[in-house]
Design a protein around this motif. Structure first.
Motif, PDB file in Angstrom:
ATOM      1  N   LEU A 219       0.852  -1.189   0.000  1.00  0.00           N
ATOM      2  CA  LEU A 219       0.000   0.000   0.000  1.00  0.00           C
ATOM      3  C   LEU A 219       0.888   1.240   0.000  1.00  0.00           C
ATOM      4  O   LEU A 219       2.059   1.183   0.374  1.00  0.00           O
ATOM      5  CB  LEU A 219      -0.901   0.003   1.241  1.00  0.00           C
ATOM      6  CG  LEU A 219      -1.917  -1.134   1.345  1.00  0.00           C
ATOM      7  CD1 LEU A 219      -2.796  -0.957   2.586  1.00  0.00           C
ATOM      8  CD2 LEU A 219      -2.780  -1.225   0.108  1.00  0.00           C
TER       9      LEU A 219
ATOM     10  N   LEU B  99      -4.126   2.601   7.394  1.00  0.00           N
ATOM     11  CA  LEU B  99      -5.280   1.854   7.963  1.00  0.00           C
ATOM     12  C   LEU B  99      -5.838   0.869   6.937  1.00  0.00           C
ATOM     13  O   LEU B  99      -7.043   0.628   6.843  1.00  0.00           O
ATOM     14  CB  LEU B  99      -6.374   2.800   8.448  1.00  0.00           C
ATOM     15  CG  LEU B  99      -5.954   3.838   9.494  1.00  0.00           C
ATOM     16  CD1 LEU B  99      -7.155   4.717   9.882  1.00  0.00           C
ATOM     17  CD2 LEU B  99      -5.357   3.181  10.706  1.00  0.00           C
ATOM     18  N   GLY B 100      -4.963   0.353   6.083  1.00  0.00           N
ATOM     19  CA  GLY B 100      -5.376  -0.654   5.095  1.00  0.00           C
ATOM     20  C   GLY B 100      -5.856  -0.037   3.789  1.00  0.00           C
ATOM     21  O   GLY B 100      -6.350  -0.745   2.913  1.00  0.00           O
ATOM     22  N   VAL B 101      -5.675   1.303   3.628  1.00  0.00           N
ATOM     23  CA  VAL B 101      -6.171   1.964   2.403  1.00  0.00           C
ATOM     24  C   VAL B 101      -4.985   2.657   1.749  1.00  0.00           C
ATOM     25  O   VAL B 101      -4.336   3.498   2.386  1.00  0.00           O
ATOM     26  CB  VAL B 101      -7.260   2.992   2.727  1.00  0.00           C
ATOM     27  CG1 VAL B 101      -7.709   3.710   1.459  1.00  0.00           C
ATOM     28  CG2 VAL B 101      -8.432   2.346   3.416  1.00  0.00           C
ATOM     29  N   THR B 102      -4.740   2.307   0.523  1.00  0.00           N
ATOM     30  CA  THR B 102      -3.644   2.940  -0.173  1.00  0.00           C
ATOM     31  C   THR B 102      -3.993   4.397  -0.485  1.00  0.00           C
ATOM     32  O   THR B 102      -5.142   4.729  -0.808  1.00  0.00           O
ATOM     33  CB  THR B 102      -3.339   2.170  -1.471  1.00  0.00           C
ATOM     34  OG1 THR B 102      -2.154   2.684  -2.038  1.00  0.00           O
ATOM     35  CG2 THR B 102      -4.474   2.277  -2.470  1.00  0.00           C
ATOM     36  N   TYR B 103      -2.991   5.218  -0.391  1.00  0.00           N
ATOM     37  CA  TYR B 103      -3.184   6.653  -0.616  1.00  0.00           C
ATOM     38  C   TYR B 103      -4.346   7.206   0.216  1.00  0.00           C
ATOM     39  O   TYR B 103      -5.081   8.070  -0.228  1.00  0.00           O
ATOM     40  CB  TYR B 103      -3.442   6.963  -2.095  1.00  0.00           C
ATOM     41  CG  TYR B 103      -2.197   6.933  -2.946  1.00  0.00           C
ATOM     42  CD1 TYR B 103      -1.302   8.016  -2.932  1.00  0.00           C
ATOM     43  CD2 TYR B 103      -1.930   5.847  -3.753  1.00  0.00           C
ATOM     44  CE1 TYR B 103      -0.171   7.978  -3.730  1.00  0.00           C
ATOM     45  CE2 TYR B 103      -0.802   5.813  -4.548  1.00  0.00           C
ATOM     46  CZ  TYR B 103       0.083   6.896  -4.532  1.00  0.00           C
ATOM     47  OH  TYR B 103       1.217   6.856  -5.309  1.00  0.00           O
ATOM     48  N   ARG B 104      -4.521   6.707   1.406  1.00  0.00           N
ATOM     49  CA  ARG B 104      -5.658   7.177   2.202  1.00  0.00           C
ATOM     50  C   ARG B 104      -5.513   8.676   2.456  1.00  0.00           C
ATOM     51  O   ARG B 104      -4.465   9.141   2.883  1.00  0.00           O
ATOM     52  CB  ARG B 104      -5.718   6.425   3.534  1.00  0.00           C
ATOM     53  CG  ARG B 104      -6.975   6.727   4.368  1.00  0.00           C
ATOM     54  CD  ARG B 104      -7.078   5.858   5.596  1.00  0.00           C
ATOM     55  NE  ARG B 104      -6.200   6.312   6.651  1.00  0.00           N
ATOM     56  CZ  ARG B 104      -6.539   7.236   7.570  1.00  0.00           C
ATOM     57  NH1 ARG B 104      -7.751   7.804   7.531  1.00  0.00           N
ATOM     58  NH2 ARG B 104      -5.674   7.592   8.510  1.00  0.00           N
ATOM     59  N   ASN B 105      -6.579   9.379   2.184  1.00  0.00           N
ATOM     60  CA  ASN B 105      -6.565  10.822   2.445  1.00  0.00           C
ATOM     61  C   ASN B 105      -7.861  11.267   3.104  1.00  0.00           C
ATOM     62  O   ASN B 105      -8.187  12.442   3.118  1.00  0.00           O
ATOM     63  CB  ASN B 105      -6.317  11.607   1.170  1.00  0.00           C
ATOM     64  CG  ASN B 105      -7.367  11.299   0.121  1.00  0.00           C
ATOM     65  OD1 ASN B 105      -8.314  10.549   0.401  1.00  0.00           O
ATOM     66  ND2 ASN B 105      -7.211  11.841  -1.068  1.00  0.00           N
ATOM     67  N   GLN B 106      -8.670  10.296   3.519  1.00  0.00           N
ATOM     68  CA  GLN B 106      -9.917  10.627   4.195  1.00  0.00           C
ATOM     69  C   GLN B 106      -9.923   9.911   5.550  1.00  0.00           C
ATOM     70  O   GLN B 106      -9.388   8.826   5.675  1.00  0.00           O
ATOM     71  CB  GLN B 106     -11.118  10.157   3.371  1.00  0.00           C
ATOM     72  CG  GLN B 106     -11.172  10.764   1.979  1.00  0.00           C
ATOM     73  CD  GLN B 106     -12.042   9.928   1.037  1.00  0.00           C
ATOM     74  OE1 GLN B 106     -12.353   8.774   1.362  1.00  0.00           O
ATOM     75  NE2 GLN B 106     -12.365  10.486  -0.110  1.00  0.00           N
TER      76      GLN B 106
ATOM     77  N   LEU C  47     -11.358   7.607   8.321  1.00  0.00           N
ATOM     78  CA  LEU C  47     -12.193   6.413   8.171  1.00  0.00           C
ATOM     79  C   LEU C  47     -13.335   6.486   9.169  1.00  0.00           C
ATOM     80  O   LEU C  47     -13.106   6.711  10.361  1.00  0.00           O
ATOM     81  CB  LEU C  47     -11.381   5.150   8.443  1.00  0.00           C
ATOM     82  CG  LEU C  47     -10.659   4.515   7.260  1.00  0.00           C
ATOM     83  CD1 LEU C  47      -9.949   3.237   7.699  1.00  0.00           C
ATOM     84  CD2 LEU C  47     -11.611   4.201   6.128  1.00  0.00           C
TER      85      LEU C  47
ATOM     86  N   ILE D 180     -15.019  -0.742   7.168  1.00  0.00           N
ATOM     87  CA  ILE D 180     -14.502  -2.073   7.493  1.00  0.00           C
ATOM     88  C   ILE D 180     -13.027  -1.910   7.925  1.00  0.00           C
ATOM     89  O   ILE D 180     -12.176  -1.535   7.099  1.00  0.00           O
ATOM     90  CB  ILE D 180     -14.621  -2.997   6.278  1.00  0.00           C
ATOM     91  CG1 ILE D 180     -16.105  -3.105   5.872  1.00  0.00           C
ATOM     92  CG2 ILE D 180     -14.048  -4.374   6.585  1.00  0.00           C
ATOM     93  CD1 ILE D 180     -16.307  -3.747   4.527  1.00  0.00           C
ATOM     94  N   HIS D 181     -12.822  -2.115   9.175  1.00  0.00           N
ATOM     95  CA  HIS D 181     -11.485  -1.878   9.723  1.00  0.00           C
ATOM     96  C   HIS D 181     -10.728  -3.199   9.815  1.00  0.00           C
ATOM     97  O   HIS D 181     -11.152  -4.117  10.508  1.00  0.00           O
ATOM     98  CB  HIS D 181     -11.586  -1.235  11.114  1.00  0.00           C
ATOM     99  CG  HIS D 181     -12.242   0.117  11.077  1.00  0.00           C
ATOM    100  ND1 HIS D 181     -11.542   1.285  10.794  1.00  0.00           N
ATOM    101  CD2 HIS D 181     -13.532   0.500  11.267  1.00  0.00           C
ATOM    102  CE1 HIS D 181     -12.379   2.314  10.828  1.00  0.00           C
ATOM    103  NE2 HIS D 181     -13.630   1.851  11.100  1.00  0.00           N
ATOM    104  N   THR D 182      -9.626  -3.217   9.159  1.00  0.00           N
ATOM    105  CA  THR D 182      -8.766  -4.413   9.196  1.00  0.00           C
ATOM    106  C   THR D 182      -7.385  -4.075   9.785  1.00  0.00           C
ATOM    107  O   THR D 182      -6.526  -4.952   9.905  1.00  0.00           O
ATOM    108  CB  THR D 182      -8.601  -4.991   7.796  1.00  0.00           C
ATOM    109  OG1 THR D 182      -8.042  -3.986   6.960  1.00  0.00           O
ATOM    110  CG2 THR D 182      -9.941  -5.426   7.234  1.00  0.00           C
TER     111      THR D 182
END
Lengths: 283, 741
Positions: free
Chosen positions: A33, A85-92, A94, A99-101
């Motif tokens: 990620l 938090l398991g999201v690539t390029y996360r910019n928001q 959660l 769904i939290h992993t």
């Protein structure tokens, strides 16, 4: 100085005049990620500061954003990462219902990666700063062979991660979650954690967070070797009544800003900055 | 062009008005329909525009949703770790509120375009991308139309790292309904007409959309209001038309028809004008009322005029039938009353009474005409006193009167006759200077009171019988009232009255008339120039001469009828050759004949038929001619027709110098008494005759001498310059000429 900053920084920020050059940098994590962070390159002779957001937030969270900009304005190199938090390029941020992993350990691993990233940029010292529950990622990192360049940990509004059901319920919940994890359970469950009434997460994810109860936090503070300063608000309603006294009993230096809330916003952000800068000067 | 009646004109006008109203109604109805169609077309256009805008909004919205979802961290999370993809797809996507209800399905596709995981839902997404995203297409599934939007999902904000694809499936009708409000298009009827299993690019989808028009309550209410208004207007106009028809018929057509009928009724000559008055009550229309009043006034005046004319006509008619001297009905009235009854009519219960004044000629000669007239007036007065009011008294001769009494019998007729006789006998005639009494003789003939033969009596026969009875009453010593009996009509009566019978029968049968032609010679050559026709009647083998004939004719005013009989007899002689062709003839006409139209017509016809023959018309008794202008005109007419006109018996008293001066004659015939004075008269008489003869000749007339019987007298007239002569010297009438050459 304090008075000048009170007037100058809002003016500069309002006019959109950057106090220092900021850029978004990315980092490829071990799970492929991509993680992002806002990076302010400061003066070489000053330590670099990693500012980590709170639970499920991003580096755009106001308390972090303002502090990062201010520190950058003071000439410090600042890196404000956003945990994937398991999201690539996360910019928001959660939502709790997402769904939290992710786990605390995965977050600590990302801190480690960013420390390495900074280290690769030849910084002389690294100061870790975190807000709210973001501090547990840093504590987890600091508790397991942190880099030697990390010289200090400044926690802001650290919470004890208490349960509404009462701390006495935590062992039971943790026990069940450990059983699920051991049984290979991957179903999404909903549990209360922090401000989330129903955190929709995998068992191992929820377990990683529930394991960080008040006692574990206090114990972790006492175990880490780097200097620790905790900047707290006297009117932080997210804290238990005995949290500050218990915190003050640890080896951490506790600074309580009188009248400030959990986010130390408003006029208290300058107190936060002043105290943060003061803690940095000792490095 | 035959004129139309007011009723038809009114009907035509009303029919045209009705047609006009109908045409206007149809025109407005058509305008309403056209306006409605235009509004419908406008609504269709606006509805189409709404559909276009709705489609555009639905497209933009699904694109916006897709872009939001594609940028959503949790979408990227699923493309990296699709372990909880169904949870994300079926719940998480919905829980966020990013996706509206119109989006019926969401799916993620890998970088190769394959769907991450299929779905068993009612709205499945395609297993593979139908094309190269981004793309927005329209497709029909299960009778419903769906918008499919496929968009790439990138890991980085710059869009450099493609992770896979996001697909959305949106119910088109629902999406369009959510996109905007529709005021014209009816989305419930939305249909997409695209072939099955084919797709259409969304930007071209509008041409495949079909939707009805929402009911427009306001427009429908407006159209309904217009139609109701038109219907009500038509009813009102129809009622107004019917009212106008009724008013027109009552106020105009009806009165005009009655006016016309009344005017037509006036064509009947026997109509009672006073009984036909138009419209007793005033008419409501001013002009018609004026016509009514004017017509009534005109009719009143016409009725008055008619009455006056009738009165005047009756007066004229009465005057023409009255005797001027006595006021009794005259001979003309007697003849007309006789003629009104057919000759062959069977007479029932009728009495004809003839009255005759005894010795009237002697009275006249003795006491003069004025006394004679007074006697006649007195007798008439007495007879009228004795007769009933309804009985008519006729003066049929100088002193002869008659009356006809219907529905009577002999006894009653006797009583009437006696009453008449008594009235006359009781009258005092001495007041007129007379010293002897005046008596009358009365003859009565009855019809219907004898044998069967009497019942078949003709009027002529009845008259003759009364005449015979009257002559019987005149016999000295006899009764003054005599009823006809067969004894009166016996041999004695027949002998005594043979000339009368002869005259009456000769008028009926001209064959009884024999003409004796006496030569008229030209002097001094003494050559026969023409002959004078002298009348005889041969009756029962014997001849009756003019001395017996003409008193009877003149006494019964039979002059004109007898003239006609003579003309027919002369014509008979001409036809038979008794009067040879080319031989001239002189015909005597009576004073009545010269003014009688029938006699004149007969004479003119004779002149025209005998144009090569010299015909002389001799007029005598000029003193008796009362209609001098008519006589003069007729004489001129005869002269124009070729006749010569001779004034007969000049000097006898009947023909005087006054008439000679005024009458347009060619010849003057000296009366025999004057001619004989030339031979036997005194010297002074001879001188006067000679001077008169010279005067007449000097005036330009040719002079004829009658009664030449001796050679001496002939020479004398030749000496005096007479141009013609006739007499026994040249031969008796009917015998060949002897004295001349």
């Amino acid at each position: 100085m304090k008075t000048v900053l009170h007037w100058l920084l809002p003016l500069l920020m309002g006019l959109g005049i950057p106090c220092a050059h900021a850029e978004t940098v990315t980092l490829t994590l071990a799970n492929k990620l991509m993680a992002t962070a806002e990076f302010h390159e400061g003066e070489p002779d000053k330590p670099a500061v990693i500012l980590l957001h709170g639970f499920l937030q991003t580096h755009q969270f106001p308390t972090i954003k303002r502090l990062a900009d201010s520190l950058a304005g003071e000439g410090y190199t600042v890196l404000a990462p956003t945990l994937s938090l398991g999201v690539t390029y996360r910019n928001q941020s959660l939502p709790c219902e997402a769904i939290h992993t992710h786990t605390v350990a995965a977050g600590a691993a990302e801190i480690r990666a960013w420390v390495a990233w900074l280290k690769a940029r030849k910084v002389k010292a690294i100061i870790l700063g975190g807000h709210s529950l973001g501090n547990i990622y840093l504590l987890d990192y600091l508790g397991s062979q942190p880099d030697r360049l990390v010289r200090k940990f400044i926690g802001i509004s650290i919470v004890e991660g208490s349960l509404k059901a009462g701390e006495q319920a935590r062992p039971g919940l943790v026990g069940k979650l450990r059983d699920k994890v051991r049984g290979g359970g991957r179903e999404i469950i909903e549990g209360q954690f922090s401000f989330c009434q129903k955190l929709r997460a995998t068992p191992d994810s929820l377990l990683s967070y529930l394991e960080w109860g008040p006692d574990m936090i206090l114990t972790a503070i006492d175990r880490i070797r780097v200097p620790i300063t905790m900047i707290m608000g006297s009117r932080d309603d997210r804290l238990g009544e005995d949290w500050l006294p218990r915190l003050k009993k640890t080896r951490a230096k506790v600074i309580v800003i009188d009248g400030a809330n959990h986010f130390l916003d408003g006029q208290y952000e300058f107190d936060l900055l002043d105290h943060f800068l003061a803690e940095l000067k000792g490095i | 062009m035959k004129p139309l009646s007011i009723g038809r004109l009114a009907l035509l006008y009303l029919a045209l008005s009705g047609l006009l109203v109908l045409a206007m109604g149809l025109y407005f109805w058509r305008e309403i329909e056209q306006t409605s169609r235009q509004l419908q077309a406008r609504e269709t256009q606006v509805a189409r525009q709404e559909l276009a805008e709705g489609l555009q909004a639905a497209r933009q919205r699904i694109q916006a949703i897709g872009e939001s979802l594609a940028k959503w961290d949790e979408t990227k999370q699923q493309l990296n770790f699709p372990e909880y993809y169904t949870l994300w797809r079926d719940h998480r996507v919905r829980d966020t509120g990013l996706v509206p209800a119109s989006v019926v399905a969401v799916a993620l596709y890998g970088q190769e375009g394959d769907i991450l995981l299929g779905s068993n839902s009612a709205n499945p997404m395609p297993a593979r991308l139908p094309g190269n995203p981004p793309m927005l297409i329209l497709k029909q599934e299960g009778g419903l139309a769906y918008l499919f939007y496929f968009i790439p999902v990138h890991a980085d904000p710059a869009g450099a790292i493609k992770m896979g694809y996001l697909g959305l499936k949106s119910d088109l009708r629902m999406a369009m309904a959510q996109a905007r409000a529709y005021h014209y298009a009816d989305l419930s009827t939305l249909q997409v007409v695209i072939p099955p299993n084919s797709v259409v690019q969304a930007d071209q989808a509008l041409e495949y959309l079909r939707a009805g028009i929402q009911a427009n309550p306001e427009l429908q209410a407006f159209q309904g209001l217009l139609r109701d208004s038109m219907t009500r207007l038509a009813i009102v106009l129809l009622a107004a038309l019917l009212l106008a028809t009724w008013l027109l018929d009552r106020l105009v057509v009806g009165p005009l028809r009655r006016l016309s009928a009344e005017i037509d009724a006036l064509k009947d000559p026997g109509i009672d004008l006073t009984a036909h008055r138009l419209e007793k009550l005033p008419l409501p229309i001013l002009e018609l009322e004026n016509v009514r009043r004017s017509f009534n006034d005109y009719q009143s005046r016409l009725a008055d005029l008619h009455q006056n004319l009738e009165k005047t006509s009756r007066e004229f008619f009465d005057q023409a039938r009255r005797d001027a001297l006595t006021g009794a009905f005259n001979r003309r009235a007697f003849d007309e009353d006789w003629r009104e009854a057919p000759q062959d009519r069977r007479l029932d219960n009728l009495a004809l009474i003839l009255f005759d004044c005894d010795h009237f000629k002697a009275i006249n000669d003795t006491y003069g005409h004025h006394v004679g007239d007074a006697v006649i007036q007195a007798i008439v007065h007495c007879l009228q006193q004795a007769l009933r009011a309804d009985d008519r008294l006729y003066r049929i001769g100088g002193d002869e009167f008659a009356t006809i009494i219907a529905d009577t019998d002999a006894r009653h007729a006797q009583a009437v006759a006696e009453r008449c006789l008594a009235q006359v006998m009781a009258h005092d005639f001495r007041q007129y200077g007379m010293s002897e009494p005046v008596t009358i003789s009365i003859g009565v003939s009855m019809a219907g009171h004898g044998d069967a033969q009497d019942a078949r009596l003709t009027l002529l026969e009845l008259h003759k019988r009364a005449d015979l009875a009257m002559y019987a009453a005149k016999r000295p010593g006899g009764q003054k009232i005599m009823f006809y009996t067969p004894a009166i009509g016996g041999a004695e009566a027949l002998v005594a009255n043979r000339p009368v019978n002869a005259v009456f029968q000769a008028i009926q049968d001209p064959e009884m008339i024999e003409i004796a032609y006496q030569a008229v010679v030209r002097l001094p050559l003494m050559q026969k120039e023409y002959s004078e026709a002298l009348t005889r009647i041969r009756f029962e083998g014997q001849l009756i001469f003019p001395g017996d004939i003409f008193p009877i004719i003149q006494g019964r005013n039979l002059d004109a009828e007898f003239d006609l009989a003579i003309i027919r007899a002369i014509r008979r002689d001409m036809d038979s050759g008794k009067l040879p062709p080319g031989e001239g003839v002189s015909i005597n006409l009576s004073a009545s004949g010269i003014v009688n139209a029938r006699v004149m017509e007969a004479m003119v016809a004779l002149l025209e038929a005998e144009q090569g023959r010299k015909i002389v018309v001799e007029i005598t008794e000029t003193a008796l001619i009362t209609q001098m202008e008519t006589a003069t005109a007729n004489i001129l007419r005869l002269r124009q027709a070729g006749a010569l006109v001779a004034l007969d018996d000049f000097g006898s008293g009947y023909s005087s110098l006054r008439y000679l001066a005024s009458m347009p004659v060619d010849l003057v015939k000296f009366d025999i008494s004057m001619v004989r004075l030339l031979e036997s008269g005194e010297a002074r008489q001879r001188l006067m005759i000679e001077e008169i003869a010279r005067m007449v000749i000097t005036a330009g007339y040719e002079l004829v001498a009658e009664g030449i019987e001796t050679r001496e007298l002939l020479e004398k007239v030749i000496q005096l310059g007479f141009s013609h002569a006739q007499g026994y010297y040249f031969g008796k009438p009917g015998e060949p000429m002897t004295g001349g050459r």
